[in-house]
Design a protein around this motif. Structure first.
Motif, short mmCIF file in Angstrom:
data_model
loop_
_atom_site.label_atom_id
_atom_site.label_comp_id
_atom_site.label_asym_id
_atom_site.label_seq_id
_atom_site.Cartn_x
_atom_site.Cartn_y
_atom_site.Cartn_z
N TYR A 79 -11.20 -2.74 -1.13
CA TYR A 79 -11.40 -2.04 -2.40
C TYR A 79 -11.28 -0.54 -2.18
CZ TYR A 79 -13.63 -0.97 -6.92
OH TYR A 79 -13.90 -0.53 -8.18
N PRO A 80 -10.38 0.13 -2.91
CA PRO A 80 -10.08 1.52 -2.57
C PRO A 80 -11.09 2.56 -3.04
CG PRO A 80 -8.62 0.72 -4.31
CD PRO A 80 -9.50 -0.42 -3.95
N ALA A 81 -12.14 2.16 -3.74
CA ALA A 81 -13.05 3.17 -4.29
C ALA A 81 -14.03 3.73 -3.27
CB ALA A 81 -13.82 2.61 -5.48
N TYR A 114 -4.05 -5.27 -3.38
CA TYR A 114 -5.41 -5.78 -3.37
C TYR A 114 -5.43 -7.30 -3.43
CZ TYR A 114 -10.43 -5.79 -4.33
OH TYR A 114 -11.77 -5.99 -4.26
N LEU A 115 -4.57 -7.83 -4.28
CA LEU A 115 -4.52 -9.28 -4.45
C LEU A 115 -4.15 -9.95 -3.14
CD1 LEU A 115 -4.30 -11.83 -6.21
CD2 LEU A 115 -2.01 -11.12 -6.85
N ARG A 150 0.84 -1.21 0.00
CA ARG A 150 0.00 0.00 0.00
C ARG A 150 0.87 1.25 0.00
NH1 ARG A 150 -5.52 1.36 1.85
NH2 ARG A 150 -5.40 3.52 2.51
N ARG A 210 -9.31 12.88 -8.04
CA ARG A 210 -9.13 11.45 -7.87
C ARG A 210 -10.28 10.93 -7.06
NH1 ARG A 210 -3.43 10.78 -5.40
NH2 ARG A 210 -4.64 9.94 -3.69
N ILE A 211 -10.63 9.68 -7.29
CA ILE A 211 -11.79 9.12 -6.61
C ILE A 211 -11.66 9.21 -5.10
CG2 ILE A 211 -12.95 6.92 -6.10
CD1 ILE A 211 -12.80 6.24 -9.03
N ASP A 212 -10.47 8.86 -4.61
CA ASP A 212 -10.33 8.82 -3.15
C ASP A 212 -10.22 10.22 -2.56
OD1 ASP A 212 -6.79 8.57 -2.58
OD2 ASP A 212 -7.81 9.07 -4.44
N ALA A 261 3.86 1.47 -1.09
CA ALA A 261 4.58 1.57 -2.36
C ALA A 261 3.64 1.85 -3.53
CB ALA A 261 5.35 0.27 -2.62
N ARG A 262 2.34 2.01 -3.24
CA ARG A 262 1.32 2.27 -4.27
C ARG A 262 1.27 1.16 -5.32
NH1 ARG A 262 3.62 7.53 -6.25
NH2 ARG A 262 1.93 7.59 -7.76
N GLN A 263 1.57 -0.04 -4.89
CA GLN A 263 1.45 -1.19 -5.79
C GLN A 263 0.06 -1.76 -5.59
OE1 GLN A 263 3.50 -2.23 -8.15
NE2 GLN A 263 4.76 -0.46 -7.67
N TRP A 264 -0.93 -1.13 -6.21
CA TRP A 264 -2.32 -1.43 -5.88
C TRP A 264 -2.73 -2.84 -6.27
CZ3 TRP A 264 -3.35 1.86 -2.43
CH2 TRP A 264 -2.85 3.17 -2.53
N LEU A 265 -2.18 -3.34 -7.34
CA LEU A 265 -2.55 -4.70 -7.76
C LEU A 265 -2.10 -5.71 -6.71
CD1 LEU A 265 -3.73 -6.63 -9.88
CD2 LEU A 265 -1.47 -6.70 -10.95
N PHE A 266 -0.82 -5.62 -6.34
CA PHE A 266 -0.30 -6.57 -5.35
C PHE A 266 -0.99 -6.37 -4.00
CE2 PHE A 266 2.46 -8.40 -8.15
CZ PHE A 266 3.43 -7.55 -8.67
#
Lengths: 454, 374
Positions: free
Chosen positions: B117-119, B32-33, B23, B200-202, B25-30
């Protein structure tokens, strides 16, 4: 394969299997629709006096590698050259793009293409170079549209190489179907263009998988969307518009200006079509990082555009095709993504709940087999309805149907990444927080340490 | 300590560290996964360790039983999440609801996917999670009902089709609809909002979010209704104890109710033409009044009652509450027979000892003839 495997695959693997079934049904629908209604191979016979002036708009930014070939292909068009005007809008390139374009404008009598020389056809068309200091593809396109004189306006990317009869066939569609206001061409990946050396394994995999992906996406997908009036994106790489349709211009609000414009035209109830014989070639993306950036842009653009057109997309009076297929597109792309994520990794852990490794892995193989069969079906159907050039490309890449499942698996993660990035990051053409970059960085550091580095 | 719980205890700090690292490192895929999958796995293992999955399946089977009853499908709930119902083709079927029917996996997955989920903002996530869990549970009850109904209509041979295909596809379609409603639709809406507000959404402000009041209200009402129905169903129906397979209802407190498996007759158990519903033990009446009751899941005829024991007893035989026979059994007359009384399928047959003399125990046999009808 025993009953337990099938039961396991269907019962637990449904989260992975059913999206494939969903895609399979979609493909079946596309195939049936296209085979029945979408196979018109008549040659166009348009009287020369009916051919209108056509403006080609080509936005560029640092495209020294591709712009020469792009313009060279335009110069070999069968469309009467005195009825063509080309406007190259340069977005402040810092490489040799401008010099190359000026060289084409004032160029020699012969043009070189694929290592051969062609006598340049008599070309009385006009190429105009417009320079803009600011970046922005949408603004560049709008600048070109403002200057255009043609009745038909065609936009192409500078990495797009048109087949000789592409413009003619596209214009013919407008003449034969007066209600059609905008069309997209048939984009095909060509991995042989500009290739001096053989492709590496990685390049071959990426190139041929992209070829197969675009093949089904355009030859089946876009044709189906044309027939059901549910066109979702006019390809920015090669699309044409009647001048009167472009009252609304490209918008830079979203990262996908082409999708944005498409839905804007749809909202105005314009008919939007697809021209199967207006072929354009694109070079494949040969790196995972660039492919990732592209797919993130597409997925991000999809969410942003549907967010802007949320209310329109659901209304039945805009056409049943849109009311049905736009939500299905979002379900397939976005909704399925989430449970599929967990189940992809959870299935092997089902051994903790009493299932044997054998059953689990056989079920996984069964599901992969399903994906492979689906791709085989898609490619076979496409083979029957494409021209000879494309068929020879299919023959050269046919065996990659065995690997398409893995390609789609990776692209699926790229798409998921986009849906997360959209929540937290600003839109950008390349993606700073790309996981591919991170993996490469870690791998580099690791190999650096192994070599005795710090 | 269970090895699975040990896995969770060891894995948890590693998981937490990695989640925060990705989180940051802003590696959102890793992020969330790893976060959602890890959380799902840990929740499921912990739920299994504490027996929550069994509780869920017991509760679910109970609600399925209620739903089927409400829709006019005869069924009874037995201990440990088993439902018995008449099956087409004669006889009865017992549906044993296993852990796969608990929906604990699907609920854990939904929880994890929403939580990380960050939205959505925390308050939205909470509402969506509560609504989503309640909805998933309800969908699962309907799924079990579909299996029950198909078995009732088409017989036990259709269970495989019902369970692995029809009900599963229904569950999948319903849950995907739920995901569309709580994840995709709002995500598209906030994406459009972010574009319009060039944010940005957040980073959309509280005001900028333009929370859909109607949607929030709808979800709150639905959750409230489901929780309320669940609560009152427990309060109103004492059968729920049976579904848990807990201690049987005390004989001192209530009239004897025999509704367990030994009482249930299937054509197979009945055997030949003439058979009897018998007790392995004499009825141990603690009261002078007792109730001997079973529900008839096979078409049958009653033709008599025999007894063994000292003393005398007066019995009454009722079908669906209506007394059809009454009489005395004693040492001299230890058998009472009559011309066949037809028992409709699903009818409740009650043999009641309404008086005892010189004894407190009586062994009763009820003579039945299985008709093997549809």
């Amino acid at each position: 394969m025993n009953n337990n495997v099938i039961i396991f695959a269907v019962f637990w693997g449904i989260w992975i299997l059913l999206p494939v079934v969903f895609d399979g049904l979609k493909v079946l629908m596309e195939v049936v629709t296209v085979f029945i209604w979408g196979r018109d191979f008549r040659k166009h016979q348009i009287p020369p006096e009916k051919l209108p002036l056509v403006t080609l708009i080509i936005p560029t930014y640092n495209e020294e590698e591709n712009i020469y070939e792009c313009l060279a292909h335009l110069k070999t068009q069968t469309y009467p050259h005195h009825l063509l005007e080309m406007i190259v809008v340069d977005n402040g390139s810092v490489d040799k793009t401008r010099e190359i374009v000026l060289g084409q404008i004032n160029g020699s009598d012969q043009i070189q293409l694929h290592g051969e020389y062609f006598g340049q056809k008599e070309f009385a068309g006009l190429i105009d170079l417009v320079t803009r200091p600011e970046k922005g593809k949408a603004e560049a396109l709008n600048e070109g549209i403002a200057r255009a004189r043609g009745e038909i306006i065609i936009t192409i990317d500078s990495r797009t190489f048109l087949a000789p009869s592409a413009i003619y066939n596209m214009v013919a569609k407008f003449i034969e179907e007066p209600k059609t206001m905008a069309v997209t061409g048939n984009i095909e990946i060509n991995w042989q263009m500009g290739q001096d050396k053989p492709l590496s394994i990685k390049e071959s995999f990426l190139a041929k998988c992209q070829f197969l992906e675009y093949l089904s996406g355009f030859r089946l997908g876009r044709q189906f969307q044309d027939l059901t009036d549910s066109m979702y994106t006019l390809a920015g790489a090669f699309s044409g518009f009647r001048r009167s349709a472009l009252r609304t211009l490209y918008s830079s609000a979203t990262i996908s200006e082409d999708t944005d414009l498409t839905l804007s035209l749809q909202r105005q109830k314009f008919h939007i079509g697809y021209v199967a014989d207006a072929k354009a070639y694109l070079k494949p993306i040969m790196s995972w990082e660039k492919l990732y950036a592209q797919r993130v842009r597409w997925a991000r653009g999809e969410m942003e555009v549907f967010g802007l057109y949320d209310k329109f997309a659901k209304r039945l009076h805009h056409g049943w095709g849109k009311a049905v297929f736009y939500p299905l597109l979002l379900i397939s792309d976005h909704t399925f993504t989430f449970p599929r994520l967990i189940w992809t990794f959870l299935l092997p852990f089902m051994v903790l709940f009493g299932y044997s490794f054998y059953v689990i892995w056989m079920a996984v193989l069964l599901m992969i087999g399903f994906y492979i069969l689906l791709d085989l079906f898609i490619i076979s159907c496409c083979y029957l309805i494409v021209d000879n050039d494309t068929r020879s490309q299919i023959r050269r890449s046919f065996h990659y149907f065995l690997l398409m499942w893995f390609y789609r698996f990776v692209v699926y993660f790229f798409r998921l990444s986009a849906y997360l990035i959209i929540c937290r990051e600003r839109p950008e053409w390349t993606v700073e927080t790309s996981p591919i970059k991170s993996i490469k960085k870690i791998a580099k550091e690791f190999s650096g340490r192994q070599d005795g580095g710090p | 300590m269970s090895d699975r719980l040990l896995i969770v205890i060891i894995f948890f700090p590693i998981w937490l560290t990695l989640v925060f690292t990705f989180r940051k490192a802003r590696q959102w895929l890793f992020y969330y996964l790893f976060a959602s999958f890890g959380a799902t796995l840990m929740m499921v293992l912990v739920a299994e360790y504490f027996g929550l999955d069994q509780i869920m399946v017991n509760v679910g089977s109970f609600h399925t039983h209620l739903l089927a009853e409400a829709l006019g499908i005869p069924n009874e709930i037995l201990s440990s999440a088993r439902l018995i119902l008449p099956a087409a083709g004669g006889g009865s079927t017992i549906l044993k609801l296993g852990i796969e029917c608990s929906a604990i996996l699907e609920m854990s997955i939904l929880f994890s996917l929403l939580f990380f989920y960050p939205a959505f903002r925390p308050s939205q996530k909470l509402l969506k999670i509560v609504f989503g869990l309640a909805a998933t549970y309800t969908i699962n009850v309907f799924r079990m009902f579909i299996i029950l109904y198909i078995t009732y209509r088409f017989g036990s041979g259709a269970i495989y089709l019902a369970h692995a295909l029809v009900a599963r596809f229904f569950f999948f379609a319903a849950v995907i609809t739920l995901y569309w409603y709580i994840i995709t639709k709002p995500s598209i809406r906030v994406a459009g909002m972010a574009i319009r507000k060039q944010s940005r959404i957040d980073q959309l402000t509280q005001k900028g979010r333009e929370i859909s009041v109607i949607h929030s209200l709808f979800q709150t009402v639905i959750v409230g209704v489901i929780l309320f129905l669940g609560f009152i169903s427990f309060q109103l129906f004492s059968d729920w104890q049976v579904s848990f397979g807990g201690a049987p209802i005390s004989k001192e407190e209530k009239p004897l109710i025999y509704l367990d498996e030994t009482d249930v007759l299937s054509p197979k158990e009945i055997g030949g033409e003439q058979s009897s519903l018998a007790r392995t033990e004499p009825m141990a009446l603690n009261q002078k009044e007792g109730l001997f009751e079973f529900q008839n899941w096979a078409a049958a005829e009653l033709s008599g009652l025999t007894a063994k024991g000292p003393g005398a007893a007066k019995f009454s035989l009722a079908i669906d509450g209506k007394i059809v026979k009454e009489g005395w059994l004693d040492r001299e007359n230890q058998e009472s027979t009559w011309s066949a009384i037809r028992v409709p399928l699903g009818a409740k047959v009650t043999v009641k000892i309404i008086a005892l003399e010189d004894t407190d125990k009586f062994k009763l046999n009820l003579k039945l003839r299985n008709l093997n009808e549809q």
